[in-house]
Design an enzyme around this catalytic site. Sequence first.
Site, PDB file in Angstrom:
ATOM      1  CD  GLN A   1      -4.686   0.164 -18.214  1.00 55.01           C
ATOM      2  OE1 GLN A   1      -5.738  -0.022 -18.436  1.00 55.01           O
ATOM      3  NE2 GLN A   1      -4.385  -0.015 -17.920  1.00 55.01           N
TER       4      GLN A   1
ATOM      5  CD  GLU B   1      -0.611  -1.438 -19.049  1.00 57.49           C
ATOM      6  OE1 GLU B   1      -1.217  -1.849 -20.301  1.00 57.49           O
ATOM      7  OE2 GLU B   1      -0.744  -1.867 -18.411  1.00 57.49           O
TER       8      GLU B   1
ATOM      9  NE  ARG C   1      -2.050   1.340 -13.894  1.00 59.57           N
ATOM     10  CZ  ARG C   1      -2.572   0.202 -14.013  1.00 59.57           C
ATOM     11  NH1 ARG C   1      -3.293  -0.448 -14.248  1.00 59.57           N
ATOM     12  NH2 ARG C   1      -1.173  -0.841 -14.443  1.00 59.57           N
TER      13      ARG C   1
ATOM     14  CG  HIS D   1       9.171   7.584  23.446  1.00 57.70           C
ATOM     15  ND1 HIS D   1       9.189   6.343  23.152  1.00 57.70           N
ATOM     16  CD2 HIS D   1       9.175   8.275  24.471  1.00 57.70           C
ATOM     17  CE1 HIS D   1       8.888   5.917  23.514  1.00 57.70           C
ATOM     18  NE2 HIS D   1       8.508   6.768  24.859  1.00 57.70           N
TER      19      HIS D   1
END
Length: 688
Positions: A125, A113, A127, A647
């Site tokens: 920030q 951000e 992360r 399958h």
Amino acid sequence: MIFPQAAGILFTADPLTSNRKVSSIDASFGLGEALVSGLVNADVYKVRNGKVSAKRISTKKLAVFASQHGGTKEQVIEPERQNRPALTDEQILQLEHMGRKIEEQFGHPQDIEWCLVDGTFYIVQSRPITTLFPIPEANDQENHVYVSVGHQQMMTDPLKPLGLSFFQLTTARPMDTAGGRLFVDITQDLASPAKRDIIVNVLGKSDPLIKDALMTILERGDFVKSVPNDIGEPSSSKSNQGVTPVGFQTLTDYDPQIVSDLIKSSQTSIDELRCDIQTKSGSVLFDFILEDIEKLRKSISDPRSFGVIMTAMNASSWINEKMMDWLGEKNVADTLSQSVPNNNTSEMGLELLDVADVIRPHPEVINYLQHIKNDSFLDELVQFDGGQEARDAIYTYLNKYGMRCAGEIDITRPRWSEKPTILVPMILGNIKNFEPNAGHLKFEQGRQEALNQEQELLERLKQLPDGEQKAKETERMISLVRNLSGYREYPKYGIVSRYFVYKQALEKEAERLVQANVIHEKEDIYYLAFEELHEVVRTDELDYQIISKRKDEYKSYEKLTPPRVITSDGEIVAGQYKRENLPADAIVGLPVSSGVIEGCARVILNLEDAVLKDGDILVTSFTDPGWTPLFVSIKGLVTEVGGLMTHGAVIAREYGLPAVVGVENATRLIKDGQRIRVHGTEGYVEIL
């Protein structure tokens, strides 16, 4: 704290494609609050290789600004500024460069951000982006294209390290790992003009979404560099499973006895393994297993085995193509494939109906089974009237099929013999939903429908020009489908049979390691690769932090959805179905078993949670052979993963169930209990 003119989010990996070389910036005027709360549409800028590669400028009528006296206020943007970019190209590149430095610092793509104040960027920030699927590791800086093995095997859950290493040891072609899944690097195949069409079409025949994704990559022209046919060819062991283009087109008139011979040979070898492994322990056991895996690899690559499977597939394709041309009939091979002999996976489902027949007359046993809590219930059955017969019937079934389970390519998964409680709800469901002798009646019904279809087709063909010849050719192809296609399911049965023998022997070593305080519980060995476990057994030494770390990694892998196709840039290339003339609200997939059926959707993600009523339609992520016992109770099938010869498709045709596979996000789009209509011939699902 600051009063920005613009703000937003920077992803150092593209959130739409996961491409690690593309940064994506969302930007709007004022605080990021307007963007996060959805008040405005943000500008979106893409940066690749230090250049702005794409821009989408939104109309920004509002912005949220910080108030000098605290709090925030909404403000209308002047009309002349509403369509201006929030950032200049120079600012975009400056911000992207900052993002790359932050990513380098943390060693992982970042969700950042940011704010812009008077020409200066401030980071609010940062992360890690936790939703990215890991990239298979390469030993060079070249471009690579990886295809998911799990989508071919109809098992997209993560495998534990021991499971990954066993499957890698088993297969002829080298495989890479990422996110607890296996991938095959097909870059050299795509680079070779001679092999490109083969690999794309073979994979595409099974899964059109993989083919479309590969075509998208090839059409770019710059990601995979084409090489002359005689340069850079991989050795035969790494080629397209060592099979020539001609091999894929096999249509051999095998004697039907070949299927019984191949099965008998495999079964004899498995019996010898069970006997010989009893005396092996320690390092000798590991050497013995490696030698036996070499036998397994040879049996898998046996040209006769491959020839039988390809002949049945190609005969089926021939029938569908010719009957469409000659009679205007679509997918007729589906009905002709019902109740074929030697399909041990479909027999597995029917034989559980026979187990139900043994238990049905004994109410005390049924009542007891409805309340069992642990896997020791079999030994307690004998105290009830009919309990001995019930116990014998279940043990007989487990002796034949007890090595199977959902996700069975992972050797670490609990097998039915180890956890027989998994079977109990299916047995009780069979008792409730079916009359006695249902297994035999179902098989006979399918066989009769196939026989009637054959006779009808041959009669109609004889009425056409050159009808006798067309009928004769068709009869030959039908014979190949009926006699050979059941074998398609056997090689995997052979693999998992051997895996269970290996597993039982390795768990004895694990028990010794627990007693020696090297590991805490015997399941800890599942978090070591085969060679790592060998070293631990040899030395009685282990840094237990490795086990703890890998347990945490496995939990994180369980939250990830593996892609069909991923590149060395981390880009997930999603294919699309190229289909027209479908209803507007159709949920599109791949048609693999003909027919149209309406019913109640049962969205089931774990086999243990399956409670089905007769007539339900099963909606799930994938179905490998361990799911087969459920197929006898359902009227249709929808899966997120699968292809024509995986399958679920094979067994759906065998049981005559309309089925659509490869339906993206089916378990989210379709809600449990909704009424749906499955169009198995056209390949789509409708919510009613």
